[in-house]
Design an enzyme around this catalytic site. Structure first.
Site, PDB file in Angstrom:
ATOM      1  N   HIS A 278      36.822  -6.143   1.006  1.00 56.42           N
ATOM      2  CA  HIS A 278      37.731  -6.041   2.176  1.00 56.42           C
ATOM      3  C   HIS A 278      38.009  -7.444   2.703  1.00 56.42           C
ATOM      4  O   HIS A 278      37.144  -8.060   3.324  1.00 56.42           O
ATOM      5  CB  HIS A 278      37.095  -5.195   3.282  1.00 56.42           C
ATOM      6  CG  HIS A 278      38.011  -4.974   4.460  1.00 56.42           C
ATOM      7  ND1 HIS A 278      38.276  -3.723   4.963  1.00 56.42           N
ATOM      8  CD2 HIS A 278      38.716  -5.838   5.240  1.00 56.42           C
ATOM      9  CE1 HIS A 278      39.106  -3.827   5.986  1.00 56.42           C
ATOM     10  NE2 HIS A 278      39.383  -5.102   6.181  1.00 56.42           N
TER      11      HIS A 278
ATOM     12  N   ASN B 256      48.079  -6.000   5.495  1.00 54.88           N
ATOM     13  CA  ASN B 256      48.699  -6.027   6.840  1.00 54.88           C
ATOM     14  C   ASN B 256      49.352  -7.377   7.131  1.00 54.88           C
ATOM     15  O   ASN B 256      49.078  -8.018   8.139  1.00 54.88           O
ATOM     16  CB  ASN B 256      47.679  -5.641   7.927  1.00 54.88           C
ATOM     17  CG  ASN B 256      46.485  -6.574   8.013  1.00 54.88           C
ATOM     18  OD1 ASN B 256      46.120  -7.225   7.034  1.00 54.88           O
ATOM     19  ND2 ASN B 256      45.872  -6.659   9.186  1.00 54.88           N
TER      20      ASN B 256
ATOM     21  N   HIS C 166      40.980   2.458   7.982  1.00 54.96           N
ATOM     22  CA  HIS C 166      40.560   1.850   9.251  1.00 54.96           C
ATOM     23  C   HIS C 166      40.249   3.022  10.171  1.00 54.96           C
ATOM     24  O   HIS C 166      41.146   3.656  10.707  1.00 54.96           O
ATOM     25  CB  HIS C 166      41.647   0.951   9.847  1.00 54.96           C
ATOM     26  CG  HIS C 166      41.183   0.256  11.089  1.00 54.96           C
ATOM     27  ND1 HIS C 166      40.919  -1.098  11.139  1.00 54.96           N
ATOM     28  CD2 HIS C 166      40.875   0.740  12.321  1.00 54.96           C
ATOM     29  CE1 HIS C 166      40.481  -1.417  12.360  1.00 54.96           C
ATOM     30  NE2 HIS C 166      40.452  -0.312  13.097  1.00 54.96           N
TER      31      HIS C 166
ATOM     32  N   ALA D  89      42.391  -9.730  17.439  1.00 55.15           N
ATOM     33  CA  ALA D  89      41.138  -9.242  16.867  1.00 55.15           C
ATOM     34  C   ALA D  89      40.980  -9.796  15.463  1.00 55.15           C
ATOM     35  O   ALA D  89      41.929  -9.774  14.679  1.00 55.15           O
ATOM     36  CB  ALA D  89      41.154  -7.721  16.825  1.00 55.15           C
TER      37      ALA D  89
ATOM     38  N   LEU E 231      37.998  -5.900  15.371  1.00 55.14           N
ATOM     39  CA  LEU E 231      38.073  -4.442  15.401  1.00 55.14           C
ATOM     40  C   LEU E 231      37.645  -3.893  14.053  1.00 55.14           C
ATOM     41  O   LEU E 231      38.025  -4.470  13.031  1.00 55.14           O
ATOM     42  CB  LEU E 231      39.501  -3.994  15.739  1.00 55.14           C
ATOM     43  CG  LEU E 231      39.883  -4.231  17.212  1.00 55.14           C
ATOM     44  CD1 LEU E 231      41.367  -4.001  17.424  1.00 55.14           C
ATOM     45  CD2 LEU E 231      39.052  -3.338  18.138  1.00 55.14           C
TER      46      LEU E 231
ATOM     47  N   HIS F  48      34.667  -1.287   6.995  1.00 61.61           N
ATOM     48  CA  HIS F  48      33.915  -1.942   8.075  1.00 61.61           C
ATOM     49  C   HIS F  48      33.263  -0.944   9.029  1.00 61.61           C
ATOM     50  O   HIS F  48      33.582  -0.911  10.215  1.00 61.61           O
ATOM     51  CB  HIS F  48      34.777  -2.968   8.831  1.00 61.61           C
ATOM     52  CG  HIS F  48      36.200  -2.556   9.103  1.00 61.61           C
ATOM     53  ND1 HIS F  48      36.540  -1.373   9.712  1.00 61.61           N
ATOM     54  CD2 HIS F  48      37.372  -3.187   8.856  1.00 61.61           C
ATOM     55  CE1 HIS F  48      37.858  -1.296   9.827  1.00 61.61           C
ATOM     56  NE2 HIS F  48      38.374  -2.388   9.301  1.00 61.61           N
TER      57      HIS F  48
ATOM     58  N   HIS G 108      41.149 -10.275   4.338  1.00 65.30           N
ATOM     59  CA  HIS G 108      42.490 -10.673   4.794  1.00 65.30           C
ATOM     60  C   HIS G 108      42.709 -12.128   4.402  1.00 65.30           C
ATOM     61  O   HIS G 108      41.964 -13.011   4.846  1.00 65.30           O
ATOM     62  CB  HIS G 108      42.612 -10.537   6.315  1.00 65.30           C
ATOM     63  CG  HIS G 108      42.367  -9.143   6.806  1.00 65.30           C
ATOM     64  ND1 HIS G 108      43.374  -8.225   6.971  1.00 65.30           N
ATOM     65  CD2 HIS G 108      41.222  -8.507   7.127  1.00 65.30           C
ATOM     66  CE1 HIS G 108      42.862  -7.083   7.391  1.00 65.30           C
ATOM     67  NE2 HIS G 108      41.552  -7.226   7.496  1.00 65.30           N
ATOM     68  N   LEU G 109      43.751 -12.356   3.588  1.00 66.11           N
ATOM     69  CA  LEU G 109      44.036 -13.735   3.161  1.00 66.11           C
ATOM     70  C   LEU G 109      45.266 -14.314   3.848  1.00 66.11           C
ATOM     71  O   LEU G 109      45.500 -15.522   3.763  1.00 66.11           O
ATOM     72  CB  LEU G 109      44.261 -13.784   1.644  1.00 66.11           C
ATOM     73  CG  LEU G 109      43.018 -13.717   0.770  1.00 66.11           C
ATOM     74  CD1 LEU G 109      43.418 -13.702  -0.709  1.00 66.11           C
ATOM     75  CD2 LEU G 109      42.065 -14.871   1.043  1.00 66.11           C
ATOM     76  N   ARG G 110      46.075 -13.439   4.478  1.00 65.93           N
ATOM     77  CA  ARG G 110      47.327 -13.890   5.116  1.00 65.93           C
ATOM     78  C   ARG G 110      48.271 -14.501   4.068  1.00 65.93           C
ATOM     79  O   ARG G 110      48.194 -14.178   2.894  1.00 65.93           O
ATOM     80  CB  ARG G 110      47.051 -14.883   6.261  1.00 65.93           C
ATOM     81  CG  ARG G 110      45.907 -14.516   7.193  1.00 65.93           C
ATOM     82  CD  ARG G 110      46.067 -13.193   7.873  1.00 65.93           C
ATOM     83  NE  ARG G 110      45.077 -13.026   8.949  1.00 65.93           N
ATOM     84  CZ  ARG G 110      44.706 -11.862   9.439  1.00 65.93           C
ATOM     85  NH1 ARG G 110      45.176 -10.723   8.948  1.00 65.93           N
ATOM     86  NH2 ARG G 110      43.835 -11.798  10.428  1.00 65.93           N
TER      87      ARG G 110
ATOM     88  N   LYS H 119      45.885   1.512   2.021  1.00 60.36           N
ATOM     89  CA  LYS H 119      45.152   1.336   3.279  1.00 60.36           C
ATOM     90  C   LYS H 119      45.809   2.163   4.373  1.00 60.36           C
ATOM     91  O   LYS H 119      47.017   2.089   4.583  1.00 60.36           O
ATOM     92  CB  LYS H 119      45.168  -0.149   3.662  1.00 60.36           C
ATOM     93  CG  LYS H 119      44.465  -0.484   4.973  1.00 60.36           C
ATOM     94  CD  LYS H 119      42.957  -0.444   4.846  1.00 60.36           C
ATOM     95  CE  LYS H 119      42.256  -0.588   6.195  1.00 60.36           C
ATOM     96  NZ  LYS H 119      42.123  -1.960   6.623  1.00 60.36           N
TER      97      LYS H 119
ATOM     98  N   ASP I  96      35.705  -8.389   5.640  1.00 64.49           N
ATOM     99  CA  ASP I  96      36.743  -8.294   6.682  1.00 64.49           C
ATOM    100  C   ASP I  96      37.013  -9.664   7.302  1.00 64.49           C
ATOM    101  O   ASP I  96      37.331  -9.763   8.489  1.00 64.49           O
ATOM    102  CB  ASP I  96      36.375  -7.270   7.766  1.00 64.49           C
ATOM    103  CG  ASP I  96      37.571  -6.906   8.645  1.00 64.49           C
ATOM    104  OD1 ASP I  96      38.718  -7.157   8.228  1.00 64.49           O
ATOM    105  OD2 ASP I  96      37.348  -6.378   9.747  1.00 64.49           O
TER     106      ASP I  96
ATOM    107  N   HIS J  67      42.585 -15.982  12.243  1.00 63.20           N
ATOM    108  CA  HIS J  67      43.701 -16.150  13.187  1.00 63.20           C
ATOM    109  C   HIS J  67      43.672 -17.584  13.675  1.00 63.20           C
ATOM    110  O   HIS J  67      42.594 -18.158  13.848  1.00 63.20           O
ATOM    111  CB  HIS J  67      43.550 -15.223  14.400  1.00 63.20           C
ATOM    112  CG  HIS J  67      43.737 -13.777  14.089  1.00 63.20           C
ATOM    113  ND1 HIS J  67      44.972 -13.180  14.003  1.00 63.20           N
ATOM    114  CD2 HIS J  67      42.836 -12.798  13.825  1.00 63.20           C
ATOM    115  CE1 HIS J  67      44.823 -11.900  13.717  1.00 63.20           C
ATOM    116  NE2 HIS J  67      43.542 -11.643  13.591  1.00 63.20           N
TER     117      HIS J  67
HETATM  118  C1  NCD Z   1      41.985  -7.536  11.109  1.00 62.07           C
HETATM  119  C2  NCD Z   1      43.118  -8.555  11.035  1.00 62.07           C
HETATM  120  O1  NCD Z   1      43.102  -9.511  11.818  1.00 62.07           O
HETATM  121  O2  NCD Z   1      44.000  -8.404  10.188  1.00 62.07           O
HETATM  122  N1  NCD Z   1      41.302  -7.703  12.358  1.00 62.07           N
HETATM  123  C3  NCD Z   1      40.026  -7.331  12.637  1.00 62.07           C
HETATM  124  O3  NCD Z   1      39.618  -7.442  13.786  1.00 62.07           O
HETATM  125  N2  NCD Z   1      39.222  -6.858  11.704  1.00 62.07           N
HETATM  126  C4  NCD Z   1      42.503  -6.147  10.918  1.00 62.07           C
HETATM  127  C5  NCD Z   1      41.418  -5.131  10.680  1.00 62.07           C
HETATM  128  O4  NCD Z   1      40.794  -5.104   9.631  1.00 62.07           O
HETATM  129  O5  NCD Z   1      41.168  -4.320  11.590  1.00 62.07           O
HETATM  130 ZN    ZN Z   2      40.221  -5.779   7.944  1.00 67.58          ZN
END
Ligand code: NCD
Ligand code: ZN
Length: 347
Positions: A14, A42, A137, A264, A220, A175, A16-18, A100, A248, A252
């Protein structure tokens, strides 16, 4: 005395690489540690077509450090209107391997998510038929439900009825943060696995308010009470194949976190594996690290475990105070500026 722990190379189930400069600056931390990662969809706009997933994978591969050995495993983003045929076609062609589910409004970039699970019954039925995992989620978005209860309520109101309707659907409860979530995963007769983050194993909700508001501890699902953290630690270190590593890591920009309405997400990619090692070490469970980090995830996803080995030695990893993204922009990692006990060395 030097202690060494050698395990098969792990994967991150899990992540997030953006995109853009954020992607190219955070990706090296992941590829240094993990052989594969499930890439969250996302983005803005979200990855809702197989073509978009392929294009995103190409951008990730183009951003890889030279000589890196890393496979991004792509996912799609469920919306109220996504077509079952598109989901199945993308799965069969290898464009994405899982979908997802973000309840609309549950978390960062989830506004295009699903407003009512019944609206995607046809998609989910198709996924059950073709054996495609649903990544969840698991939080309700009802404003009347306390933010700390949203996961437990999701299990009762959404996930349990869904699995009754579709008993063959394969689900990853992403998560997991509560004792109720752990119990559900352990006790359900259905094919449900769960990822656990390093930060939820390390902090409880007090960390968000320690001496003031701590935006870099906000993610989150939000961290819960201590008893939940302890339940997560027992689950992760138990060896139970239903639980596996998913960081996760959710970077940011600093200004989006240190803000009157901060985003978050906790960025834990620098030191991700070392954080888990610290947890397992504290619980005298280093012998269970390989199952959690390198074996249980591939088994759930029906993939072979990695053949390479990596080692951790107890000589310390310093987490950077900040990671630069571009001129004047930075991301603050989890445990920024601290030294973790374990350090990664090549196999
Ligand atoms: C994640 C994100 O920033 O994309 N944020 C987080 O708090 N985990 C989204 C997610 O997995 O809920
Ligand atoms: Zn996530």
């Amino acid at each position: 005395m030097t202690a060494v722990v050698t395990i098969r190379r792990p994967d991150d189930w899990h992540l997030h690489l953006r995109d853009g400069t954020m992607l190219s600056n955070v990706l090296p931390y992941t590829v240094e540690r993990f052989a594969r990662a499930i890439i969250m969809p996302n983005l803005v706009p979200p990855v809702t077509t197989a073509g978009a997933a392929r294009a995103y994978r190409d951008r990730i591969l183009a951003a890889m450090p030279r000589g890196a050995d890393f496979t991004p495993l792509m996912t799609g983003y469920l919306t109220d209107t996504i077509e079952a045929e598109e989901v199945a076609r993308g799965f069969k062609s290898g464009a994405w391997i899982a979908m997802k589910l973000y309840p609309a409004g549950a978390t960062t970039n989830s506004h295009a998510g699903v407003t009512d699970i019944r609206k995607i019954d046809r998609v989910l039925t198709t996924m059950a038929e073709i054996g495609m995992p649903l990544l969840v989620h698991g939080e309700v978005v009802d404003p009347d439900v306390d933010v700390f209860d949203r996961e437990a309520v999701f299990l009762d109101r959404i996930l349990a009825p869904l699995l009754d309707r579709m008993p063959t659907l394969r689900v990853v409860f992403e998560h997991v943060t509560t004792a109720e979530g752990v119990e559900f995963v352990i006790n359900t007769p259905h094919q449900v696995g769960a990822t656990i983050t390093a930060h939820h194993l390390m902090i409880n909700r007090n960390a968000i308010f320690q001496g003031g508001i701590r935006p870099h501890m906000y993610c989150l699902p939000i961290a819960k009470r201590e008893r939940h953290r302890l339940a997560l630690r027992r689950a992760a270190t138990s060896g139970n194949p239903r639980f596996f590593l998913g960081t996760d890591s959710a970077p940011h920009r600093l200004r989006d976190k240190e803000n009157a309405c901060g985003c978050a997400g906790i960025f834990n990619a620098p030191g991700a594996l070392e954080l888990y090692a610290e947890v397992f070490d504290e619980d005298n469970a280093l012998d269970a690290l390989e199952a959690f980090a390198s074996l249980n995830g591939p088994a759930f996803y029906r993939m072979p475990p990695n053949e390479q080995r990596i080692s951790l030695v107890n000589s310390g990893t310093r987490i950077p105070a900040a990671v630069a993204i571009e001129e004047g922009e930075a991301v603050i990692p989890f445990r920024a500026g601290e030294t973790l006990r374990w350090r990664l060395v090549a196999g």
